[in-house]
Design an enzyme around this catalytic site. Sequence first.
Site, short mmCIF file in Angstrom:
data_model
loop_
_atom_site.label_atom_id
_atom_site.label_comp_id
_atom_site.label_asym_id
_atom_site.label_seq_id
_atom_site.Cartn_x
_atom_site.Cartn_y
_atom_site.Cartn_z
N ARG A 240 0.85 -1.18 0.00
CA ARG A 240 0.00 0.00 0.00
C ARG A 240 0.89 1.24 0.00
O ARG A 240 1.90 1.28 0.71
CB ARG A 240 -0.91 0.04 1.24
N GLU A 269 -4.17 7.38 -5.32
CA GLU A 269 -4.40 6.62 -6.56
C GLU A 269 -5.71 7.03 -7.18
O GLU A 269 -6.69 7.24 -6.45
CB GLU A 269 -4.41 5.12 -6.24
N HIS A 288 -1.38 -0.02 -9.87
CA HIS A 288 -1.96 -0.92 -8.85
C HIS A 288 -2.52 -2.19 -9.52
O HIS A 288 -3.72 -2.43 -9.51
CB HIS A 288 -3.06 -0.21 -8.04
P1 NAP Z 1 -0.57 -11.55 5.22
O1 NAP Z 1 -0.46 -12.99 4.85
O2 NAP Z 1 -1.47 -11.13 6.33
O3 NAP Z 1 0.93 -11.03 5.52
C1 NAP Z 1 1.22 -9.82 6.14
C2 NAP Z 1 2.59 -9.93 6.82
O4 NAP Z 1 2.92 -8.69 7.41
C3 NAP Z 1 2.65 -10.97 7.91
O5 NAP Z 1 3.91 -11.60 7.84
C4 NAP Z 1 2.57 -10.14 9.18
O6 NAP Z 1 3.19 -10.88 10.20
C5 NAP Z 1 3.37 -8.91 8.76
N1 NAP Z 1 3.09 -7.72 9.57
C6 NAP Z 1 1.88 -7.19 9.89
N2 NAP Z 1 2.06 -6.07 10.62
C7 NAP Z 1 3.40 -5.91 10.75
C8 NAP Z 1 4.22 -4.95 11.39
N3 NAP Z 1 3.68 -3.91 12.06
N4 NAP Z 1 5.56 -5.09 11.33
C9 NAP Z 1 6.11 -6.14 10.68
N5 NAP Z 1 5.40 -7.09 10.05
C10 NAP Z 1 4.05 -6.97 10.08
O7 NAP Z 1 -1.00 -10.69 3.96
P2 NAP Z 1 -0.70 -10.95 2.40
O8 NAP Z 1 -1.78 -11.76 1.81
O9 NAP Z 1 0.73 -11.38 2.26
O10 NAP Z 1 -0.88 -9.44 1.87
C11 NAP Z 1 -0.03 -8.40 2.35
C12 NAP Z 1 -0.53 -7.05 1.88
O11 NAP Z 1 -0.26 -6.90 0.49
C13 NAP Z 1 -2.05 -6.83 1.99
O12 NAP Z 1 -2.42 -6.38 3.28
C14 NAP Z 1 -2.34 -5.81 0.92
O13 NAP Z 1 -2.37 -4.51 1.44
C15 NAP Z 1 -1.15 -5.93 -0.04
N6 NAP Z 1 -1.59 -6.39 -1.37
C16 NAP Z 1 -1.39 -5.57 -2.45
C17 NAP Z 1 -1.78 -5.97 -3.71
C18 NAP Z 1 -1.57 -5.10 -4.91
O14 NAP Z 1 -2.42 -5.08 -5.79
N7 NAP Z 1 -0.47 -4.40 -5.01
C19 NAP Z 1 -2.41 -7.22 -3.89
C20 NAP Z 1 -2.57 -8.03 -2.77
C21 NAP Z 1 -2.16 -7.60 -1.52
P3 NAP Z 1 3.01 -10.58 11.75
O15 NAP Z 1 1.53 -10.29 11.93
O16 NAP Z 1 3.47 -11.83 12.40
O17 NAP Z 1 3.89 -9.43 12.01
#
Ligand code: NAP
Length: 324
Positions: A240, A269, A288
Site C-alpha cells: 500500500r 491513486e 496498482h
Molecule cells: P498476510 O499474509 O497477512 O501477511 C502480512 C505480513 O505482514 C505478515 O507476515 C505479518 O506478520 C506482517 N506484519 C503485519 N504487521 C506488521 C508490522 N507492524 N511489522 C512487521 N510485520 C508486520 O497478507 P498478504 O496476503 O501477504 O498481503 C499483504 C498485503 O499486500 C495486503 O495487506 C495488501 O495490502 C497488499 N496487497 C497488495 C496488492 C496489490 O495489488 N499491489 C495485492 C494483494 C495484496 P506478523 O503479523 O506476524 O507481524
Amino acid sequence: MSEKRKQVLVFRELPADQLARLQDAHDVTVANPRLPEQKAAFEAALPRAQGLIGASYPIDEAVLQRAGRLEAVSSMSVGVDNYSLAALRSRGIVLCHTPGVLTETTADTLFALIMATSRRIVELANLVCEGHWTDHIGEDLFGWDVHGKTLGVLGFGRIGQALARRAALGFGMPVLYHSRRPVDVPDLAGHVHYTARDELLERADIVAIVLPLTDETRGLMGSREFALMKPGAIFVNGARGAIVQEPALLDALDVGTLRAAGLDVFATEPLPLDSPLRTHPRVTCLPHIGSATHETRQAMAEMATSNLLLALAGEQPLAVYPLG
Ligand code: NAP
C-alpha cells in the site's frame, strides 16, 4: 418474493456470472460511488443494504452510519485498510476478504518490478520504441544482476513468502525477512533468515514491502529507513502506498544513494499527474495491478461472492477478517 431475499449493494463492478449468483438469491443494486454518475444511487441504496460487496472505496464511519441494516461486507481484496474496522466491530458487521487466491499473482508482480528496476526494462524498451537504438548500448545503459543479490522482504505472510520462494529457489538469492515474529516455512528452511527491520534495511540489495497498511505501518518507510539502506540498493512496494513517505523516497533517489524504485501502489491513486514519481527516470510505476490478471480477478470475485452469500445465509464464509 422469498423472505430470505436480502438487499445487496455492489459497489465495484462484478463479472456477469458472479453478479448472476447474487441476483439469484437477493435483490441487487449495482452502484460504484467512484463514478460521479453512480454516487447518488450508491447513497440511496445504503440505508436498505444488508450486504455490501466491492473494493477500492473507503467504507468508513460516515458510510456505515447511513447503512443501518448492514449485516456483512465482502471485500474483493486481501487488504482491509479501506474499512473502518472499529466501526464494523462495534456494529457487529461481518467483514470478509479474499486471502490466498491472489498470492501468486501479486508475488509475480513484485518480481516483475524487481526485474524491471534492476535491468532497466521499461527505460530500455522505450529507447527502442523511440528509435534511439542506433548502436550497441554502452555501459551507461547496463543494468544490475538480480540473481545472487540479497532480497529483504518486509512482511512475511502469504505474498512475502511467495516472493521469497521465487527469489531463493528460482534466482539463487539469499533472503532476509522481517515480520513481528519469525515464521516457520518448511520449504524455505535454510533459504530465508529472520532479521530485525533495521538490519534488513542495512544488508539487503533489494528491499520489498509486502506489509498490510495499519496504524503501525503507515509511513513506516521514511528518511531514516531509506538512509539505512545500502548505497545503490533498490526499493519495491507492492503493498500500500501510504506505508511509504513519498517525499522521503524521492530524496533517497535524488539526494541519497537509492538506485531505483518500483512501485505498484501510491499514497494517492490514481497517481496524480503532478507527482514527481510519475516521470522520475529511475522509478517504474504501475497502476496498482498486483492482482490484475483475468484468472485472479475472477477468482477474487468468486470468493467474495461466495463469502457474501454465506454470510447473508448465516453460514460460515470462506474468509472472515478477524475484527477482534
Ligand atoms: P498476510 O499474509 O497477512 O501477511 C502480512 C505480513 O505482514 C505478515 O507476515 C505479518 O506478520 C506482517 N506484519 C503485519 N504487521 C506488521 C508490522 N507492524 N511489522 C512487521 N510485520 C508486520 O497478507 P498478504 O496476503 O501477504 O498481503 C499483504 C498485503 O499486500 C495486503 O495487506 C495488501 O495490502 C497488499 N496487497 C497488495 C496488492 C496489490 O495489488 N499491489 C495485492 C494483494 C495484496 P506478523 O503479523 O506476524 O507481524
